[in-house]
Enzyme design. Structure first.
Site, PDB file in Angstrom:
ATOM      1  N   THR A 157      52.643  24.757  63.918  1.00 28.89           N
ATOM      2  CA  THR A 157      53.432  25.884  65.036  1.00 28.89           C
ATOM      3  C   THR A 157      52.877  27.281  64.363  1.00 28.89           C
ATOM      4  O   THR A 157      52.498  28.222  65.224  1.00 28.89           O
ATOM      5  CB  THR A 157      54.837  25.976  64.661  1.00 28.89           C
ATOM      6  OG1 THR A 157      55.352  24.530  65.093  1.00 28.89           O
ATOM      7  CG2 THR A 157      55.269  26.892  65.844  1.00 28.89           C
ATOM      8  N   LYS A 213      61.015  26.938  61.593  1.00 19.78           N
ATOM      9  CA  LYS A 213      59.506  27.062  61.433  1.00 19.78           C
ATOM     10  C   LYS A 213      58.909  28.145  62.747  1.00 19.78           C
ATOM     11  O   LYS A 213      57.890  28.738  62.651  1.00 19.78           O
ATOM     12  CB  LYS A 213      58.892  25.891  61.840  1.00 19.78           C
ATOM     13  CG  LYS A 213      59.182  25.033  63.015  1.00 19.78           C
ATOM     14  CD  LYS A 213      58.432  25.272  64.238  1.00 19.78           C
ATOM     15  CE  LYS A 213      59.126  24.312  65.301  1.00 19.78           C
ATOM     16  NZ  LYS A 213      58.287  24.439  66.542  1.00 19.78           N
TER      17      LYS A 213
END
Length: 345
Positions: A249, A192
């Protein structure tokens, strides 16, 4: 009450030490900078990483690794990926009994494509570890330190140990789930950061929410493809350590990977970005690792390929986006059909 050594006095290590201290455990926080450790002990602050946050007075800090480990039942590793091997080698020389090794770092070693749990297995002998447990999920240190509601996952091959770690951390503001898919949890947490770098680049280029939504969605497809190829349970990527961590994120100014990508999109060089950040940007190393891993096992990862070209081959970020947009026409569900069928099982 358990005694826990938290290795790594950055923002995440400090925030997790706060959770453990709030739960009544004896916490010793280890770091290398004498000035920082003195500040934690004397003023109960860590202003460089968590400004305006007061730390529990029960947290003790030290620069001496042996002192940190003395009497510890569990060790929480929260150091950058590039330091994992070195720290584990030191641990192996000091430990003389089995302890639970928990890690909350997110990355992959570039030269070997190994996950962090694999590095721990290589460097710490079985005689010195009860189990390896991964802690991961959508969790900015800044918000955890403010005791804002947060949910994470702990994963291990040993579910009894995973439940023990769940009990160590779980409280009113920090909810912990368990998962036996250590591969999927580690891969989701590591990859990610790559997509967050790319999302930051699109924001730096001024492309807005449409481009970011596309990157998150197609980025998840790439994470699923690579994860499934190396044995992860695809259902994991629909959870906290997959989709959840990816969303937080890619969309928050707290994310150092997003911030780094944003600067790249504004025209800064990688060296300038890393100097400006002043903290480790795990997505850079992880991009390198994922690029080589995908090529070696034949997994298609267009976003990773273009980001690698931007970071390590000097490709202009706008040209990288153009390359992604001009790829051959595809049917959307080609890459997600198996994922959806897995979720339906």
């Amino acid at each position: 009450m358990d005694k826990i050594a938290v290795l790594g006095a950055g923002s995440w290590g400090t925030a997790l030490a706060m959770v453990l201290a709030d739960n009544g455990h004896a916490v010793t926080l280890w770091g290398k900078r004498t000035e920082q450790i003195n500040e934690i002990n004397e003023y109960h602050t860590n202003k460089r990483f968590l400004p305006e946050i007061g730390l529990p007075t029960t947290i003790k800090a030290t620069t001496n690794l042996e002192d940190a480990l003395d009497g510890a039942n569990s060790i929480l590793l929260v150091v950058p990926t590039k330091a994992i091997r070195e720290v584990c080698q030191k641990l192996n020389t000091i430990l003389n009994r089995p302890v639970t090794i928990i890690h909350a770092s997110k990355g992959i070693e570039p030269n070997t494509s190994k996950r962090i749990s694999e590095l721990i297995e290589e460097e710490i002998s079985e005689a010195n570890r009860d189990a390896i447990v991964v802690l991961s999920g959508p969790s900015h240190a800044e918000e955890v330190a403010l005791r804002h509601p947060t949910t994470v996952t702990v994963a291990s091959k040993n579910m009894e140990e995973a439940r023990k770690v769940q009990d160590l951390f779980n409280n009113q503001y920090f909810r912990v789930y368990t998962n036996e898919d250590i591969v999927g949890v580690e891969i989701g947490g590591a990859l990610k950061n790559i997509i967050a770098l790319a999302a930051g680049i699109t924001d730096g280029l001024g492309y807005g929410d449409n481009a970011k939504a596309a990157l998150i969605t197609r980025g998840l497809a790439e994470i699923i493809r690579l994860g499934k190829a190396i044995g992860a349970n695809t259902q994991t990527f629909a959870g906290l350590t997959g989709m959840g961590d990816l969303i937080v994120t890619c969309t928050s100014v707290h994310s150092r990977n997003w911030r780094a990508g944003n600067l790249l999109g504004q025209g800064k060089s990688l060296d300038e970005v890393l100097e400006n950040m002043g903290m480790v940007v795990e997505g850079v190393r992880t991009t390198q690792a994922a690029y080589h891993m995908a090529n070696e096992i034949g997994v298609e990862m267009p976003i990773v390929n273009e980001l690698y070209a931007v970071l390590f081959e000097g490709k202009d970020p706008k040209n990288a986006v153009d390359s992604l947009m001009s790829r051959g026409k595809r049917h959307e569900t080609e890459s997600v059909t198996n994922f959806i069928s897995d979720l339906a099982e």
